[in-house]
Structures are given as C-alpha cells and as structure tokens.
Design a protein around this motif. Structure first.
Motif, PDB file in Angstrom:
ATOM      1  N   GLU A  77     -38.430  55.587  -2.912  1.00 14.89           N
ATOM      2  CA  GLU A  77     -37.591  54.358  -3.667  1.00 14.89           C
ATOM      3  C   GLU A  77     -36.173  54.771  -3.241  1.00 14.89           C
ATOM      4  N   LYS A 134     -30.388  47.912 -13.522  1.00 12.88           N
ATOM      5  CA  LYS A 134     -30.457  46.364 -13.165  1.00 12.88           C
ATOM      6  C   LYS A 134     -29.299  45.584 -13.758  1.00 12.88           C
ATOM      7  N   GLU A 137     -26.224  46.815 -11.347  1.00 16.14           N
ATOM      8  CA  GLU A 137     -26.282  46.125 -10.256  1.00 16.14           C
ATOM      9  C   GLU A 137     -26.179  44.650  -9.966  1.00 16.14           C
ATOM     10  N   CYS A 138     -26.578  43.917 -10.892  1.00 12.84           N
ATOM     11  CA  CYS A 138     -26.235  42.467 -11.200  1.00 12.84           C
ATOM     12  C   CYS A 138     -25.054  42.126 -11.302  1.00 12.84           C
ATOM     13  N   LYS A 143     -26.424  41.688  -7.148  1.00 11.06           N
ATOM     14  CA  LYS A 143     -27.979  41.678  -6.722  1.00 11.06           C
ATOM     15  C   LYS A 143     -28.782  42.502  -7.639  1.00 11.06           C
ATOM     16  N   ASN A 144     -30.204  42.134  -7.295  1.00  8.80           N
ATOM     17  CA  ASN A 144     -31.246  43.012  -8.256  1.00  8.80           C
ATOM     18  C   ASN A 144     -31.064  42.430  -9.686  1.00  8.80           C
ATOM     19  N   CYS A 145     -31.109  41.259  -9.907  1.00  8.64           N
ATOM     20  CA  CYS A 145     -30.731  40.750 -11.386  1.00  8.64           C
ATOM     21  C   CYS A 145     -31.888  40.401 -12.078  1.00  8.64           C
ATOM     22  N   CYS A 146     -31.824  40.924 -13.463  1.00 10.53           N
ATOM     23  CA  CYS A 146     -32.796  40.517 -14.168  1.00 10.53           C
ATOM     24  C   CYS A 146     -32.383  39.191 -14.887  1.00 10.53           C
ATOM     25  N   CYS A 157     -27.309  35.005  -8.792  1.00  5.72           N
ATOM     26  CA  CYS A 157     -27.880  36.335  -8.305  1.00  5.72           C
ATOM     27  C   CYS A 157     -29.327  36.409  -8.009  1.00  5.72           C
ATOM     28  N   ASN A 158     -29.514  37.190  -7.177  1.00  7.06           N
ATOM     29  CA  ASN A 158     -30.975  37.548  -6.488  1.00  7.06           C
ATOM     30  C   ASN A 158     -31.770  37.966  -7.732  1.00  7.06           C
ATOM     31  N   ARG A 160     -35.383  39.805  -8.713  1.00  5.27           N
ATOM     32  CA  ARG A 160     -36.418  40.412  -7.968  1.00  5.27           C
ATOM     33  C   ARG A 160     -37.390  40.740  -8.984  1.00  5.27           C
TER      34      ARG A 160
END
Length: 160
Positions: A77, A134, A137-138, A143-146, A157-158, A160
């Motif tokens: 990862e 997360k 990152e968001c 990105k990588n948003c919850c 935001c994206n 995932r």
C-alpha cells in the motif's frame, strides 16, 4: 507546490497496525471500567513513537514485518507520510488528554468519555472508514475523502 512524500508498506502490516491500535484502545476502555489506568500509556507511547518515526519505521509495522512478513511479493500500500503522521499524532494527543484527566486533573469521567470517543474513532478507522488520515488527505490534499471530509469541503473531493 510542496511535494508529497509517500511510503510503501505491506498492506497486511498496515491493517495489523490499524487493528492492533483499535484493540489496544478497546482494552484500555475495558480496563478503565475496572479502574486499571496505567494501560492508557501503551497506545499513547505507540502512537507517539509512530508519529515521530513515520509509517515505515512505526513499531507495529516493524513488528509485523519481523514476525509475519515472509512474502517479499506481498501486496503493498502506498501511504502519504504526512497524513499517517497526522493520524498518529491525533491518536497520541487524544491519549495524552486521557492521561492528563486521569493523573493530573483527576477527573475520571472526562477521561472515560475521551477513551470512549477515541475507541469509537479508531474502530471506524480500523475498518477503513473516516480516519484522521483520510480527513487530512481530504482537507489538505483535496483527495481520498470520506463522507465527513466531503461535507466539510462542500462536496468538492474524490470519495474513495
């Protein structure tokens, strides 16, 4: 623009780390129920050391590699070092708050509430939902948003 430092770790080692911390917080909560307070130092120390040493040298990642990682071709990862460090510091800070309320302020109820919140948050994170990693990152990288991060950013935001 600042470059993002990434780390590659075995996927199973990262899962081991998340679930071990989750279990440690559950054990802490259970032991506090029986008025055994010293155990709160264990997840605090692990989280603090993990934040200082970063994800590749975090104690639980290293422990997993030493004990279980025999497959050099195991799935890996790619993790953002800053977001993982942030999540470790969040866990260490919550743990420190618990320690302060238990030992300095001697307000056990507040400490128990913080342990409960921390245990729930870590359980959510262990299962891959909205973790401090997360959220970082968001909110910082976009990105990588919850779902919570997406709501805070207004849906930009994206997920995932």
């Amino acid at each position: 623009m600042k470059s993002t430092k990434m780390a590659i770790v075995p996927k199973k080692a990262f899962a081991f780390c998340r679930f071990t911390i989750c279990i440690l917080f559950w054990v802490t909560a259970i032991l506090l129920f029986f008025d055994i307070k010293w155990f709160v130092f264990i997840p605090f120390i692990i989280m603090l050391i993990s934040g200082i040493l970063t994800v590749k040298r975090a104690p639980l990642i290293v422990l997993y590699k030493v004990l279980f990682d025999r497959d050099s071709k195991a799935e890996t990862e790619v993790l953002n070092v800053s977001s993982i460090r942030f999540s470790h510091y969040v866990g260490a800070t919550f743990s420190l708050i618990v320690i302060l309320f238990l030992y300095v302020f001697k307000i056990n109820l507040v400490a128990y509430i913080f342990v409960g919140i921390l245990t729930i948050l870590q359980t959510i994170a262990a299962f891959g939902f909205c973790s401090a990693q997360k959220l970082y990152e968001c909110l910082v990288l976009g990105k990588n948003c919850c779902n919570l991060g997406k709501r805070i950013r207004g849906g930009s935001c994206n997920v995932r």
